[in-house]
Design an enzyme around this catalytic site. Structure first.
Site, mmCIF file in Angstrom:
data_model
loop_
_atom_site.group_PDB
_atom_site.id
_atom_site.type_symbol
_atom_site.label_atom_id
_atom_site.label_comp_id
_atom_site.label_asym_id
_atom_site.label_seq_id
_atom_site.Cartn_x
_atom_site.Cartn_y
_atom_site.Cartn_z
ATOM 1 N N ASN A 118 0.784 -1.056 -0.133
ATOM 2 C CA ASN A 118 -0.023 0.083 -0.002
ATOM 3 C C ASN A 118 1.005 1.365 -0.023
ATOM 4 O O ASN A 118 1.547 1.721 1.006
ATOM 5 C CB ASN A 118 -0.765 -0.080 1.251
ATOM 6 C CG ASN A 118 -1.610 1.308 1.404
ATOM 7 O OD1 ASN A 118 -1.572 2.178 0.514
ATOM 8 N ND2 ASN A 118 -2.268 1.559 2.715
ATOM 9 N N GLY A 176 2.787 -1.339 4.252
ATOM 10 C CA GLY A 176 2.887 -0.016 4.164
ATOM 11 C C GLY A 176 4.220 0.498 3.765
ATOM 12 O O GLY A 176 4.825 0.462 2.612
ATOM 13 N N SER A 182 3.682 -2.488 10.407
ATOM 14 C CA SER A 182 5.088 -2.240 10.539
ATOM 15 C C SER A 182 5.667 -3.864 10.256
ATOM 16 O O SER A 182 6.760 -4.205 10.831
ATOM 17 C CB SER A 182 5.407 -1.775 11.836
ATOM 18 O OG SER A 182 4.917 -0.526 12.283
ATOM 19 N N GLU A 203 -5.141 -5.596 10.438
ATOM 20 C CA GLU A 203 -4.354 -4.600 10.782
ATOM 21 C C GLU A 203 -4.268 -3.548 12.115
ATOM 22 O O GLU A 203 -5.179 -2.832 12.290
ATOM 23 C CB GLU A 203 -4.058 -3.445 9.595
ATOM 24 C CG GLU A 203 -4.084 -3.962 8.443
ATOM 25 C CD GLU A 203 -3.474 -2.973 7.205
ATOM 26 O OE1 GLU A 203 -2.215 -3.111 6.878
ATOM 27 O OE2 GLU A 203 -4.038 -1.628 7.224
ATOM 28 N N HIS A 230 -9.170 0.605 5.108
ATOM 29 C CA HIS A 230 -7.947 0.961 5.959
ATOM 30 C C HIS A 230 -8.337 1.817 7.010
ATOM 31 O O HIS A 230 -9.185 2.668 6.891
ATOM 32 C CB HIS A 230 -7.124 1.588 4.874
ATOM 33 C CG HIS A 230 -5.824 1.809 5.470
ATOM 34 N ND1 HIS A 230 -5.179 2.631 6.224
ATOM 35 C CD2 HIS A 230 -4.598 0.909 5.101
ATOM 36 C CE1 HIS A 230 -4.116 2.513 6.850
ATOM 37 N NE2 HIS A 230 -3.484 1.294 6.117
ATOM 38 N N GLY A 264 2.434 2.035 10.842
ATOM 39 C CA GLY A 264 3.346 3.013 10.586
ATOM 40 C C GLY A 264 4.111 3.613 11.785
ATOM 41 O O GLY A 264 4.889 4.532 11.901
ATOM 42 N N GLU A 319 -6.962 4.273 7.841
ATOM 43 C CA GLU A 319 -6.790 5.917 7.582
ATOM 44 C C GLU A 319 -7.968 6.227 6.950
ATOM 45 O O GLU A 319 -8.545 7.358 7.201
ATOM 46 C CB GLU A 319 -5.652 5.944 6.886
ATOM 47 C CG GLU A 319 -4.127 5.964 7.460
ATOM 48 C CD GLU A 319 -3.025 5.650 6.778
ATOM 49 O OE1 GLU A 319 -3.107 5.252 5.546
ATOM 50 O OE2 GLU A 319 -1.975 4.913 7.429
ATOM 51 N N LYS A 356 0.024 4.385 -0.257
ATOM 52 C CA LYS A 356 -0.756 5.482 0.449
ATOM 53 C C LYS A 356 -0.422 6.648 -0.677
ATOM 54 O O LYS A 356 -0.358 6.483 -1.754
ATOM 55 C CB LYS A 356 -0.128 5.532 1.802
ATOM 56 C CG LYS A 356 -0.194 4.541 2.689
ATOM 57 C CD LYS A 356 0.013 4.594 4.130
ATOM 58 C CE LYS A 356 0.107 3.329 4.683
ATOM 59 N NZ LYS A 356 -0.022 3.324 6.186
#
Ligand code: PEP
Length: 254
Positions: A9, A235, A214, A169, A97, A175, A99, A11
């Site tokens: 991903n 990510g 991560s 996740e 996701h 992250g 986010e 992003k």
């Protein structure tokens, strides 16, 4: 045997030129990907067509969008529909996701609408679930994940559900450099599979469940070795071809 998948991903990162270079570096290292492992790249919308052209007729990597509209084509300024994505061609779309849930207010109802449209448009959804830190600390993580599954995936019919890829996740691991332990990942993945089996029976045995948070070359092998972990949604580490390919290479060769 369940599918093994490593999806990157990207992003909102890279210019088109940088994205094309990254895709080219991934394509030139495909011999590092063990047989039977599906690689997927999810660049920003603007990069999908040029990267699809680079991928050409190859089966690997697949191409994913990071989102799609919750409406069909029409007067919805700024949106991109699942049928447009399928015409790129994309084969997958990431939905749910954290986010998107956190910054764009995507509720389980919106995500259900998106998943249905994605499936109608011919895309396979990569549906993300996961709890924030405070919920894990108060031991509510199973409750959170089960409501995300119940309100979205369990509303699908079996023919729709069989195309879905799940990504667990934990939000506290995205992250942050903090990875779930392999034990925590396996425990949640087994829970997700058992929960889905209550609605879909045997089909849940073949649902790919990816871990995200991560994940990097140094921890992927241990996480991917867990019985119910079928790969990763990556990510930060997917922005370096070498790390992404090393993560894909972490699957024990069949
Ligand atoms: C993600 O955003 O899906 C993700 C897993 O990010 P990272 O690998 O950077 O934690």
């Amino acid at each position: 045997m369940r599918e093994k998948i490593v999806a990157g991903n990207w992003k909102m990162n890279t210019s088109i030129q940088e994205g094309k270079h990254l895709a080219e570096d991934i394509l030139s290292g495909l011999d590092r990907v063990p047989e039977g492992v599906t690689l997927i790249v999810a660049p920003p919308f603007t990069h999908l067509f040029p990267i699809a052209c680079l991928i050409g007729a190859r089966k690997n990597p697949g191409l994913a969008a990071q989102n799609c509209a919750d409406r069909n084509n029409g007067a919805f300024t700024g949106e991109v529909s699942s049928s447009m994505l399928a015409s790129v061609p994309c084969q997958y779309v990431i939905l749910g996701h954290s986010e998107r849930r956190q910054y764009y207010g995507e509720t389980n109802q919106i995500l259900l609408d998106k998943i249905k449209l994605a499936l109608d448009g011919g895309l396979r959804p990569i549906f993300c679930v996961g709890e924030v830190l405070s919920k894990r600390e108060s031991n509510l993580h199973f409750q959170i994940v089960s409501s995300q599954l119940r309100e979205v995936l369990c509303q699908l019919d079996p023919d729709e559900f069989r195309k879905v890829i799940v990504a667990y996740e934990p939000v506290w691991a995205i992250g942050t450099g903090k990875t779930a332990t392999s034990g925590q990942a396996q425990e949640m993945h087994a829970f997700i599979r058992a929960f889905l089996a209550e609605s879909f029976g045997e089909l849940a045995e073949s649902t790919p469940i990816l871990y995200g948070g991560s994940c990097k070359p140094s921890n992927a092998a241990e996480i991917f070795a867990q019985r119910d972990v079928d790969g990763g949604l990556i990510g930060g580490a997917s922005l370096k071809a070498d790390d992404f390919l090393a993560i894909a290479g972490s699957f024990a060769r069949p």
